[in-house]
Design an enzyme around this catalytic site. Structure first.
Site: not given
Ligand code: NAD
Length: 498
Positions: A150, A174, A177, A227, A282, A382
């Site tokens: 995301f 993909k 979402e 992740s 990240c 994290e």
């Protein structure tokens, strides 16, 4: 009427037939922006079948023609950068300026994709044996897939499909979402740029769609960014099905400060890298390692962080927007509570900020802990929020050992004026992206993004030269041509070529 997010299959933007839908929210207001379908294996299979059907035509399309599509795409992205950035801010929360940066870093990969002619070149060795030549050809694999997180809804889809498609593959994307609207604009622009039907397809959803991609026998390679939990699962599952997989995973990035650093430059860089995008990068600098006398800089770090403005991303002057969703906010707040319980010193508490007009938003302001040790939850996890952990050590060697003992190896930075210290650091540190006086050292697309230890699975990284190798199969051809006059000698049963 809430709009629905469409699928892209075989060049058509179509309504999903699934019964499972999820809302896409504006994280600053909780307004529902759209409903995204949670596709199952049947719709994934349709997308793969469209990609498979388009592959022979696209593979045979001349390189320059493929590159021209991406030349047009980069121009369209530039024209639509405001639409893309506004949509991105609405669904993801980051500030408008940062949203433009998100698009721009992806755009750079599209620009690089246009030089595929030289990137995909093979090699040629003449006369490897008497009258024999050997050369390599880099051929596309077939249908490839990409699964994105995301936090960079423009940049990371653009890390994937342009390089995969320009090298002659067809693709199923993909997107996350949680923010699928920006990737859908990119998919529309790719269609407008002239990408033929079926070359790029988009499905939506979560675990079920991802599993269907991992299991589908016609998918040859999967690029994953996200992740550790999801990426490890994808890596194992898709590898078991014989696919190539690259999985770029989570991080805990350390910025190390020597006392000889240019303090003003270093501290500004730290505060931007720790709290920008509300820490949801990240490559966020989430741990500051202060060496020796640099310990004295804590009050100045705190005062710089306090000056940052928490606000909705589209508001002028906002430095940090909201976190992506309510659960993410609650998780970060819980970790801050654990930091206090475990004895770290809370230097700045950004919890529960007042953001007038956006009381429902998922906001948390810059939060700073000092006295953090390796055994604390706030260090081990994290956090993916605007929380900076400060660690103090006496020497550069101790700092290097501390960074290398962390399970992650995504990004790091050293701030110093000493070339010798910088050289030692870059040599000894076991981290993929190293910055020397550069806080977020994301490589430009002529290089490739990488990662070490727990931050990456698979050997080749996204974009740059490495991804050309990832998305292509090398074929070697060894050839000999005979003049009509040459007479055949005796049968040769050895393996040598003379
Ligand atoms: P995520 O793992 O929750 O989601 C990533 C993708 O995986 C999404 O498309 C999601 O639908 C899918 N997914 C989620 N759970 C899954 C599961 N159990 N099985 C299969 N698929 C699943 O990650 P996120 O929260 O969207 O993104 C943040 C994470 O991504 C952070 O850990 C961050 O460090 C990482 N990240 C890494 C890089 C990198 O290059 N190393 C870049 C950006 C983000």
């Amino acid at each position: 009427m809430i709009p629905t997010v469409k699928l892209l299959i075989n060049g058509e933007f179509a309504e999903s037939r699934t019964r499972h839908w999820q809302d896409v929210y504006n994280p600053a207001t909780q307004e529902i922006l759209a409903r995204v379908p949670m596709c199952g294996p049947d719709e994934v299979a349709q997308a793969v079948s469209a990609a498979k059907a388009a592959f022979p035509m696209w593979r045979a399309t001349p390189i320059a023609e493929r590159a021209r599509v991406f030349l047009r795409l980069q121009a369209l992205i530039r024209e639509q950068i405001d639409l893309l950035a506004n949509t991105l801010t609405r669904e993801q929360g980051k500030t408008l300026l940062d949203a433009k940066g998100d698009v721009f870093r992806g755009l750079e990969v599209v620009e690089h994709a246009c030089s595929v002619g030289s990137l995909q070149l093979g090699e040629f060795a003449e006369n490897v044996a008497g009258g024999v030549d050997t050369y390599t050809i880099r051929q596309p694999l077939g249908v490839c897939a990409g699964i994105t997180p995301f936090n960079f809804p423009a940049m990371i889809p653009l890390w994937m499909f342009p390089m995969a498609c320009v090298t002659g593959n067809t693709f199923v994307l993909k997107p996350s979402e949680q923010d699928p609207l920006t990737p859908m604009i990119l998919a529309e622009l790719a269609q407008q740029a002239g990408l033929p039907r079926g070359v790029l397809n988009v499905v939506h959803g979560g675990v079920e769609a991802v599993n269907a991609l991992c299991d589908h026998p016609d998918i040859k390679a999967i690029s994953f960014v996200g992740s550790v939990t999801a990426g490890t699962h994808v890596y194992r599952r898709a590898s078991e099905h014989g696919k190539r997989v690259q999985a770029m995973l989570g991080a805990k990035n350390h910025a190390v400060f020597l006392p000889d650093a240019n303090k003003e430059q270093a501290l500004n860089a730290l505060v931007g890298a720790a709290f920008g995008a509300a820490g949801q990068r990240c490559m966020a600098a989430s741990v500051a390692v202060l060496v020796g006398k640099a310990r004295d800089w804590i009050p100045e770090i705190v005062s710089r962080a306090q000056a940052l403005k928490v606000d909705a991303g589209h508001k002028a002057g906002a430095d940090l927007g909201p976190l992506i969703n309510r659960q993410a906010l609650e998780r970060v707040e819980k970790l801050v509570g654990q930091g206090i319980e475990q004895g770290a010193k809370l230097e700045l508490d950004g919890r529960y900020p007042k953001v007038p007009g956006y009381e429902q938003g998922n906001f948390i302001g810059p939060t700073i802990f000092s006295g953090v040790t390796a055994s604390m939850h706030i260090y081990q996890q994290e956090i993916f929020g605007p929380v900076l952990c400060i660690v103090e050590v006496d020497t550069l060697d101790e700092a290097i050992a501390f960074v290398n003992a962390n399970p992650y190896g995504n990004g790091t930075a050293l701030f110093t004026q000493s070339g010798a210290a910088a050289r030692r650091f870059q040599h000894d540190i076991d981290v993929g992206q190293v910055g020397i006086n550069v806080p977020i050292p994301v490589p430009v697309p002529f290089f490739s993004f990488t990662g070490s230890r727990g931050s990456k699975l698979g050997d080749l990284g996204p974009y740059g030269k490495e991804v050309v190798r990832f998305y292509t199969q090398t074929k070697t051809v060894t050839s000999r041509w005979f003049d009509d006059q040459v007479t055949a000698g005796p049968v040769n049963t050895t393996i040598t070529l003379h």
